[in-house]
Motif scaffolding. Sequence first.
Motif, PDB file in Angstrom:
ATOM      1  N   HIS A 105      43.071  28.287  46.268  1.00 44.30           N
ATOM      2  CA  HIS A 105      43.507  29.679  46.239  1.00 44.30           C
ATOM      3  C   HIS A 105      42.263  30.528  46.045  1.00 44.30           C
ATOM      4  CE1 HIS A 105      46.393  32.896  45.787  1.00 44.30           C
ATOM      5  NE2 HIS A 105      45.765  33.295  44.690  1.00 44.30           N
ATOM      6  N   VAL A 106      42.207  31.641  46.759  1.00 49.78           N
ATOM      7  CA  VAL A 106      41.062  32.543  46.669  1.00 49.78           C
ATOM      8  C   VAL A 106      41.515  33.855  46.062  1.00 49.78           C
ATOM      9  CG1 VAL A 106      39.310  33.817  47.961  1.00 49.78           C
ATOM     10  CG2 VAL A 106      39.947  31.510  48.678  1.00 49.78           C
ATOM     11  N   VAL A 107      40.735  34.348  45.104  1.00 51.58           N
ATOM     12  CA  VAL A 107      40.988  35.649  44.500  1.00 51.58           C
ATOM     13  C   VAL A 107      39.707  36.456  44.583  1.00 51.58           C
ATOM     14  CG1 VAL A 107      41.572  36.896  42.387  1.00 51.58           C
ATOM     15  CG2 VAL A 107      42.716  34.729  42.904  1.00 51.58           C
ATOM     16  N   ASP A 108      39.772  37.578  45.279  1.00 49.54           N
ATOM     17  CA  ASP A 108      38.665  38.527  45.298  1.00 49.54           C
ATOM     18  C   ASP A 108      38.920  39.497  44.153  1.00 49.54           C
ATOM     19  OD1 ASP A 108      36.825  40.564  45.721  1.00 49.54           O
ATOM     20  OD2 ASP A 108      37.082  40.564  47.903  1.00 49.54           O
ATOM     21  N   LEU A 109      38.135  39.388  43.095  1.00 47.62           N
ATOM     22  CA  LEU A 109      38.366  40.199  41.905  1.00 47.62           C
ATOM     23  C   LEU A 109      38.260  41.693  42.197  1.00 47.62           C
ATOM     24  CD1 LEU A 109      36.446  38.104  39.204  1.00 47.62           C
ATOM     25  CD2 LEU A 109      38.884  38.035  39.812  1.00 47.62           C
ATOM     26  N   ASP A 118      40.935  46.407  35.528  1.00 49.60           N
ATOM     27  CA  ASP A 118      40.570  47.024  34.242  1.00 49.60           C
ATOM     28  C   ASP A 118      40.698  46.029  33.094  1.00 49.60           C
ATOM     29  OD1 ASP A 118      39.968  49.409  35.498  1.00 49.60           O
ATOM     30  OD2 ASP A 118      41.875  50.381  34.960  1.00 49.60           O
ATOM     31  N   PHE A 119      41.736  45.191  33.131  1.00 50.34           N
ATOM     32  CA  PHE A 119      41.918  44.160  32.114  1.00 50.34           C
ATOM     33  C   PHE A 119      40.710  43.230  32.089  1.00 50.34           C
ATOM     34  CE2 PHE A 119      43.200  39.739  31.289  1.00 50.34           C
ATOM     35  CZ  PHE A 119      43.639  39.848  29.981  1.00 50.34           C
ATOM     36  N   LEU A 120      40.293  42.749  33.271  1.00 52.74           N
ATOM     37  CA  LEU A 120      39.149  41.839  33.347  1.00 52.74           C
ATOM     38  C   LEU A 120      37.841  42.543  32.986  1.00 52.74           C
ATOM     39  CD1 LEU A 120      40.066  39.845  36.576  1.00 52.74           C
ATOM     40  CD2 LEU A 120      40.232  39.063  34.195  1.00 52.74           C
ATOM     41  N   ARG A 121      37.681  43.775  33.406  1.00 53.33           N
ATOM     42  CA  ARG A 121      36.454  44.533  33.097  1.00 53.33           C
ATOM     43  C   ARG A 121      36.321  44.810  31.607  1.00 53.33           C
ATOM     44  NH1 ARG A 121      36.728  48.546  38.289  1.00 53.33           N
ATOM     45  NH2 ARG A 121      35.687  47.098  39.715  1.00 53.33           N
ATOM     46  N   ALA A 122      37.428  44.859  30.897  1.00 48.41           N
ATOM     47  CA  ALA A 122      37.371  45.060  29.444  1.00 48.41           C
ATOM     48  C   ALA A 122      36.918  43.778  28.735  1.00 48.41           C
ATOM     49  CB  ALA A 122      38.740  45.487  28.921  1.00 48.41           C
ATOM     50  N   LYS A 123      37.088  42.626  29.363  1.00 44.93           N
ATOM     51  CA  LYS A 123      36.753  41.341  28.741  1.00 44.93           C
ATOM     52  C   LYS A 123      35.407  40.773  29.173  1.00 44.93           C
ATOM     53  CE  LYS A 123      39.829  38.203  27.980  1.00 44.93           C
ATOM     54  NZ  LYS A 123      40.849  37.160  28.140  1.00 44.93           N
ATOM     55  N   TYR A 124      34.971  41.110  30.404  1.00 43.51           N
ATOM     56  CA  TYR A 124      33.782  40.481  30.978  1.00 43.51           C
ATOM     57  C   TYR A 124      32.777  41.545  31.406  1.00 43.51           C
ATOM     58  CZ  TYR A 124      37.088  36.662  31.076  1.00 43.51           C
ATOM     59  OH  TYR A 124      38.017  35.740  30.696  1.00 43.51           O
ATOM     60  N   ASP A 129      29.577  47.596  39.624  1.00 46.08           N
ATOM     61  CA  ASP A 129      31.019  47.788  39.763  1.00 46.08           C
ATOM     62  C   ASP A 129      31.801  46.492  40.011  1.00 46.08           C
ATOM     63  OD1 ASP A 129      33.060  49.689  39.459  1.00 46.08           O
ATOM     64  OD2 ASP A 129      33.374  49.763  41.630  1.00 46.08           O
ATOM     65  N   SER A 130      31.165  45.335  39.853  1.00 43.02           N
ATOM     66  CA  SER A 130      31.852  44.047  40.002  1.00 43.02           C
ATOM     67  C   SER A 130      31.728  43.256  38.706  1.00 43.02           C
ATOM     68  CB  SER A 130      31.231  43.228  41.141  1.00 43.02           C
ATOM     69  OG  SER A 130      31.498  43.818  42.382  1.00 43.02           O
ATOM     70  N   ILE A 131      32.738  42.462  38.435  1.00 40.45           N
ATOM     71  CA  ILE A 131      32.709  41.590  37.255  1.00 40.45           C
ATOM     72  C   ILE A 131      31.612  40.556  37.461  1.00 40.45           C
ATOM     73  CG2 ILE A 131      34.016  39.854  35.965  1.00 40.45           C
ATOM     74  CD1 ILE A 131      36.530  41.565  36.847  1.00 40.45           C
ATOM     75  N   THR A 132      30.774  40.396  36.462  1.00 40.65           N
ATOM     76  CA  THR A 132      29.679  39.436  36.530  1.00 40.65           C
ATOM     77  C   THR A 132      30.226  38.030  36.300  1.00 40.65           C
ATOM     78  OG1 THR A 132      28.161  41.089  35.663  1.00 40.65           O
ATOM     79  CG2 THR A 132      27.442  38.801  35.543  1.00 40.65           C
ATOM     80  N   ILE A 133      29.914  37.121  37.218  1.00 42.50           N
ATOM     81  CA  ILE A 133      30.320  35.726  37.043  1.00 42.50           C
ATOM     82  C   ILE A 133      29.470  35.143  35.917  1.00 42.50           C
ATOM     83  CG2 ILE A 133      30.421  33.439  38.108  1.00 42.50           C
ATOM     84  CD1 ILE A 133      32.480  35.429  39.263  1.00 42.50           C
ATOM     85  N   LEU A 143      37.438  33.163  32.433  1.00 47.94           N
ATOM     86  CA  LEU A 143      37.641  34.045  33.585  1.00 47.94           C
ATOM     87  C   LEU A 143      38.556  33.387  34.615  1.00 47.94           C
ATOM     88  CD1 LEU A 143      37.109  36.601  35.210  1.00 47.94           C
ATOM     89  CD2 LEU A 143      34.932  35.597  35.955  1.00 47.94           C
ATOM     90  N   LEU A 144      38.364  32.117  34.883  1.00 51.61           N
ATOM     91  CA  LEU A 144      39.232  31.402  35.823  1.00 51.61           C
ATOM     92  C   LEU A 144      40.677  31.371  35.325  1.00 51.61           C
ATOM     93  CD1 LEU A 144      36.740  28.548  36.638  1.00 51.61           C
ATOM     94  CD2 LEU A 144      37.794  30.027  38.375  1.00 51.61           C
ATOM     95  N   LEU A 145      40.865  31.120  34.036  1.00 49.34           N
ATOM     96  CA  LEU A 145      42.219  31.097  33.471  1.00 49.34           C
ATOM     97  C   LEU A 145      42.863  32.479  33.534  1.00 49.34           C
ATOM     98  CD1 LEU A 145      41.597  28.761  30.419  1.00 49.34           C
ATOM     99  CD2 LEU A 145      43.016  28.243  32.432  1.00 49.34           C
ATOM    100  N   ASP A 146      42.100  33.515  33.227  1.00 49.20           N
ATOM    101  CA  ASP A 146      42.628  34.880  33.321  1.00 49.20           C
ATOM    102  C   ASP A 146      43.025  35.206  34.763  1.00 49.20           C
ATOM    103  OD1 ASP A 146      42.474  35.549  30.622  1.00 49.20           O
ATOM    104  OD2 ASP A 146      40.484  36.456  30.805  1.00 49.20           O
TER     105      ASP A 146
END
Length: 160
Positions: A105-109, A118-124, A129-133, A143-146
């Motif tokens: 499965h592919v997810v483009d964050l 916004d949920f992910l940006r608050a945690k990572y 403007d992209s979430i840092t791996i 991050l994968l679990l989220d």
Amino acid sequence: MSENSSTSGNEPTCRLIYKSQTSWDLLSNETLLELAKTSAERNDARGITGLLLLSGESFLQVLEGPSGEVNDLYLRISRDDRHGKLRLLIFEPIVRRTFEDWAMHVVDLDELPMAQRDFLRAKYPVEDDSITIPDDDRLAIALLLDARQLTLSETDRSSS
């Protein structure tokens, strides 16, 4: 694929997580979706499940399945010129799969709905403007679990 034990007899099941940079100048969502479809068909035949995240120009992927099959796939990925700066974060034996929902499965964050981003940006951490791996293995699995939880349908969540 819902089987939690190895699909290759007595071969142990493992989890492998890596990160890389895309070497494609322009990675279209259509190209990524076609790659995911092809990968899902091959992975299903080999008993491999997983999730691929894209954030900006970075990939984070988890592969779970028979150790030999997962190792062979990672070797092919390491030779694939679409990946640069490949870094193995986790390779571990597992008793139970966590990402059994998809053969791939592919997810483009960057394409998630705003509330989920916004949920992910608050945690990572965020850069350009992209979430840092993450480089840290614990943050990578988090991050994968989220991402997994955010992308499961309500039906899938209620049956988990």
